[in-house]
Scaffold this active site. Structure first.
Site, mmCIF file in Angstrom:
data_model
loop_
_atom_site.group_PDB
_atom_site.id
_atom_site.type_symbol
_atom_site.label_atom_id
_atom_site.label_comp_id
_atom_site.label_asym_id
_atom_site.label_seq_id
_atom_site.Cartn_x
_atom_site.Cartn_y
_atom_site.Cartn_z
ATOM 1 N N GLU A 133 0.824 -1.226 0.000
ATOM 2 C CA GLU A 133 0.000 0.000 0.000
ATOM 3 C C GLU A 133 0.852 1.268 0.000
ATOM 4 O OE1 GLU A 133 -3.402 0.118 2.494
ATOM 5 O OE2 GLU A 133 -3.882 -1.987 2.161
ATOM 6 N N TYR A 156 -2.926 4.652 7.317
ATOM 7 C CA TYR A 156 -2.192 3.387 7.511
ATOM 8 C C TYR A 156 -0.989 3.323 6.581
ATOM 9 C CZ TYR A 156 -0.970 -1.520 6.648
ATOM 10 O OH TYR A 156 -0.267 -2.694 6.461
HETATM 11 P P1 NAD Z 1 -2.548 -7.885 12.835
HETATM 12 O O1 NAD Z 1 -3.302 -6.620 13.093
HETATM 13 O O2 NAD Z 1 -3.282 -9.160 12.672
HETATM 14 O O3 NAD Z 1 -1.484 -8.117 14.007
HETATM 15 C C1 NAD Z 1 -0.697 -7.088 14.536
HETATM 16 C C2 NAD Z 1 -0.042 -7.597 15.813
HETATM 17 O O4 NAD Z 1 0.775 -6.547 16.346
HETATM 18 C C3 NAD Z 1 -1.055 -7.956 16.907
HETATM 19 O O5 NAD Z 1 -0.687 -9.167 17.527
HETATM 20 C C4 NAD Z 1 -0.955 -6.802 17.882
HETATM 21 O O6 NAD Z 1 -1.246 -7.168 19.223
HETATM 22 C C5 NAD Z 1 0.504 -6.382 17.722
HETATM 23 N N1 NAD Z 1 0.731 -4.982 18.073
HETATM 24 C C6 NAD Z 1 0.025 -3.903 17.644
HETATM 25 N N2 NAD Z 1 0.526 -2.770 18.202
HETATM 26 C C7 NAD Z 1 1.577 -3.165 18.971
HETATM 27 C C8 NAD Z 1 2.500 -2.460 19.786
HETATM 28 N N3 NAD Z 1 2.446 -1.130 19.919
HETATM 29 N N4 NAD Z 1 3.462 -3.168 20.432
HETATM 30 C C9 NAD Z 1 3.534 -4.513 20.303
HETATM 31 N N5 NAD Z 1 2.668 -5.228 19.567
HETATM 32 C C10 NAD Z 1 1.697 -4.562 18.901
HETATM 33 O O7 NAD Z 1 -1.635 -7.569 11.568
HETATM 34 P P2 NAD Z 1 -1.220 -8.509 10.342
HETATM 35 O O8 NAD Z 1 -2.268 -8.432 9.316
HETATM 36 O O9 NAD Z 1 -0.757 -9.797 10.852
HETATM 37 O O10 NAD Z 1 0.038 -7.671 9.786
HETATM 38 C C11 NAD Z 1 1.338 -7.886 10.327
HETATM 39 C C12 NAD Z 1 2.324 -6.986 9.595
HETATM 40 O O11 NAD Z 1 2.309 -7.287 8.208
HETATM 41 C C13 NAD Z 1 1.987 -5.503 9.709
HETATM 42 O O12 NAD Z 1 3.203 -4.804 9.843
HETATM 43 C C14 NAD Z 1 1.308 -5.159 8.379
HETATM 44 O O13 NAD Z 1 1.529 -3.814 8.040
HETATM 45 C C15 NAD Z 1 2.040 -6.099 7.450
HETATM 46 N N6 NAD Z 1 1.271 -6.528 6.265
HETATM 47 C C16 NAD Z 1 0.013 -7.074 6.410
HETATM 48 C C17 NAD Z 1 -0.664 -7.537 5.271
HETATM 49 C C18 NAD Z 1 -2.031 -8.162 5.372
HETATM 50 O O14 NAD Z 1 -2.643 -8.454 4.338
HETATM 51 N N7 NAD Z 1 -2.571 -8.427 6.559
HETATM 52 C C19 NAD Z 1 -0.065 -7.413 4.008
HETATM 53 C C20 NAD Z 1 1.201 -6.829 3.912
HETATM 54 C C21 NAD Z 1 1.873 -6.409 5.039
HETATM 55 O O1 DAU Z 2 -2.274 -4.735 0.469
HETATM 56 C C1 DAU Z 2 -1.824 -5.119 1.732
HETATM 57 C C2 DAU Z 2 -2.781 -4.641 2.790
HETATM 58 O O2 DAU Z 2 -3.952 -5.442 2.678
HETATM 59 C C3 DAU Z 2 -2.212 -4.712 4.195
HETATM 60 O O3 DAU Z 2 -1.107 -3.866 4.304
HETATM 61 C C4 DAU Z 2 -3.277 -4.344 5.242
HETATM 62 O O4 DAU Z 2 -2.749 -4.522 6.545
HETATM 63 C C5 DAU Z 2 -4.471 -5.255 5.040
HETATM 64 O O5 DAU Z 2 -5.499 -4.902 5.947
HETATM 65 C C6 DAU Z 2 -4.981 -5.175 3.615
HETATM 66 O O6 DAU Z 2 -5.564 -3.881 3.330
HETATM 67 P P1 DAU Z 2 -6.944 -3.717 2.491
HETATM 68 O O7 DAU Z 2 -7.538 -2.429 2.852
HETATM 69 O O8 DAU Z 2 -6.715 -4.014 1.068
HETATM 70 O O9 DAU Z 2 -7.767 -4.974 3.145
HETATM 71 P P2 DAU Z 2 -9.298 -5.101 3.615
HETATM 72 O O10 DAU Z 2 -9.499 -6.553 3.900
HETATM 73 O O11 DAU Z 2 -9.651 -4.116 4.660
HETATM 74 O O12 DAU Z 2 -10.097 -4.716 2.287
HETATM 75 C C7 DAU Z 2 -9.921 -5.443 1.083
HETATM 76 C C8 DAU Z 2 -10.800 -4.775 0.018
HETATM 77 O O13 DAU Z 2 -12.169 -5.016 0.352
HETATM 78 C C9 DAU Z 2 -10.648 -3.276 -0.051
HETATM 79 O O14 DAU Z 2 -10.789 -2.859 -1.390
HETATM 80 C C10 DAU Z 2 -11.830 -2.742 0.767
HETATM 81 C C11 DAU Z 2 -12.895 -3.793 0.552
HETATM 82 N N1 DAU Z 2 -13.823 -3.995 1.683
HETATM 83 C C12 DAU Z 2 -13.284 -4.265 2.907
HETATM 84 C C13 DAU Z 2 -14.098 -4.476 4.002
HETATM 85 C C14 DAU Z 2 -13.517 -4.738 5.371
HETATM 86 C C15 DAU Z 2 -15.191 -3.972 1.490
HETATM 87 O O15 DAU Z 2 -15.683 -3.743 0.362
HETATM 88 N N2 DAU Z 2 -16.002 -4.162 2.574
HETATM 89 C C16 DAU Z 2 -15.518 -4.404 3.825
HETATM 90 O O16 DAU Z 2 -16.312 -4.567 4.787
#
Ligand code: NAD
Ligand code: DAU
Length: 348
Positions: A133, A156
């Protein structure tokens, strides 16, 4: 024995990374530092809890004294930094929390690593897990590559972009050995049901409305979370210091098409008529600043380090839907906040 600090290990991706490292590297001591915010859940790691090479520490990455103490007590050799506020919608209503954890928390870890390693960087690494992102939004064509200019749109992504810049600044200024990876959307088990896939699986199975933002035309590139964890393993061990790697699924979906796949799979597994839940689709107001399309070109990682996704999307979605349907207690616990009692029972 090497001491590896994994931050955010109780979250969605972090718990898969912790499990992989604890199980595959008995010569590593894995320290999981997690504040257990609403998104952190130790139940995700029940299966590794008793392993001799695993330690959980409840704490905030912004806590200067705690982080310094961890580096000196355990002589940390490597950091895999995942802790973050991760949900775009929450960043729109509460941007400050994102700056605190994602920017200040990352800086606090960088400072502790720099001060503790004191220029003796041999066999040390600070690995920052980031997101696609940071590159902003694509039109219908094109892909993000590692040299695409940063252009974040949400609080974010702005906070993650800022933390990426600080990580690289510590490399350029102090010589800190770092590596960064930017990944696309992950899906799989143990994801907090505020994100699209687990939220919609849960709502479909409970006959609740499916809130589609805008017209559902936005595009995301989906990667199975265990494939992300494997990429992190490879980059941690083989990545070039100072470098950046894009990680993606080569798997783009328009939201509305993905939602129809989810409906199909959930309805089939619940023995409902095909398409029965399509009536739940509810178009709602669009997300503010909603990025239109993300698409990762992950060929650098493939060509240089030999990683590519191992799971086909159909198989990954089937496994994922089954997991949420078979783990209703997990979903109910996290939505009610009940899971937070688990830490008290185990550790207090
Ligand atoms: P998540 O929200 O599921 O988990 C985040 C974790 O960090 C939680 O266990 C939370 O308790 C901990 N945390 C939050 N604030 C904290 C703090 N101040 N100190 C210590 N711990 C803290 O997130 P996720 O989806 O597993 O993402 C993990 C990492 O990967 C993030 O850095 C996110 O930006 C990155 N990322 C996520 C995605 C995705 O699709 N979910 C994609 C690309 C990158
Ligand atoms: O691309 C990587 C990112 O993907 C990570 O860095 C973020 O941590 C992770 O949350 C995710 O971000 P998105 O915003 O893409 O994910 P989300 O699941 O929130 O939304 C996916 C798509 O679906 C987005 O276009 C918004 C849409 N959406 C999401 C929700 C929660 C809906 O239409 N309705 C919804 O209720």
């Amino acid at each position: 024995m090497k001491h590896i600090l994994i931050t955010g290990g109780a979250g969605f991706i972090g718990s898969h990374v912790v499990r992989l490292f604890v199980n595959n590297y008995s010569d590593y001591h894995i320290l999981n530092l997690d504040a257990l915010t609403y998104a952190g859940n130790l139940e995700n790691l029940k299966d590794v809890e008793g392993q001799p090479n695993y330690t959980f520490i409840k704490g905030n990455i912004c806590d200067e004294d705690l982080v310094k103490e961890l580096f000196s007590t355990y002589r940390i050799d490597g950091v895999i930094h995942l802790a973050a506020e991760s949900h775009v919608d929450r960043s729109i209503t509460d941007p400050l929390s994102f700056v605190k954890t994602n920017v200040y928390g990352t800086l606090n870890l960088l400072e502790a690593a720099k001060d503790s390693w004191k220029g003796n960087f041999e066999e040390k690494l600070f690995y920052h897990i980031s997101t696609d992102e940071v590159y902003g939004s694509l039109g219908k064509e094109g892909f993000f590559i590692e040299t695409t200019a940063y252009d974040p749109n949400s609080p974010y992504s702005a906070s993650k972009a800022s933390s990426d810049h600080f990580v690289r600044a510590y490399h350029n200024t102090y010589g800190l050995p770092i590596v960064v990876s930017n990944c696309s959307n992950n899906y799989g088990s143990h994801q907090f049901p505020e994100k699209l896939i687990p939220l919609f699986i849960n709502n479909i199975s409970n006959n609740k409305p499916l809130p589609v933002y805008g017209k559902g035309q936005n595009v995301r590139d989906w990667l199975y979370v265990e494939d992300h964890a494997k990429a992190i393993d490879i980059i941690f061990h083989k990545g070039i210091t100072g470098d950046t790697y894009n990680i993606g699924g080569f798997n783009e979906w328009k939201n509305i098409d993905l939602i129809k796949v989810l409906i199909k799979v959930v309805d089939r597994l619940l023995g409902r008529e095909e398409g029965a839940s399509e009536k739940l689709i509810t178009y709602v107001k669009d997300r503010a600043g909603h990025d239109f399309r993300y698409a990762i070109d992950a060929s650098k990682l493939k060509n240089e380090l030999g990683w590519e996704p191992s799971l086909q999307f159909e198989e990954g979605i089937e496994k994922t839907v089954k997991w949420y349907l078979e783990n209703k207690d997990w979903v109910n616990n996290v939505t009610s906040g009940e899971y937070q009692k688990y830490y008290k029972e185990m550790y207090e």
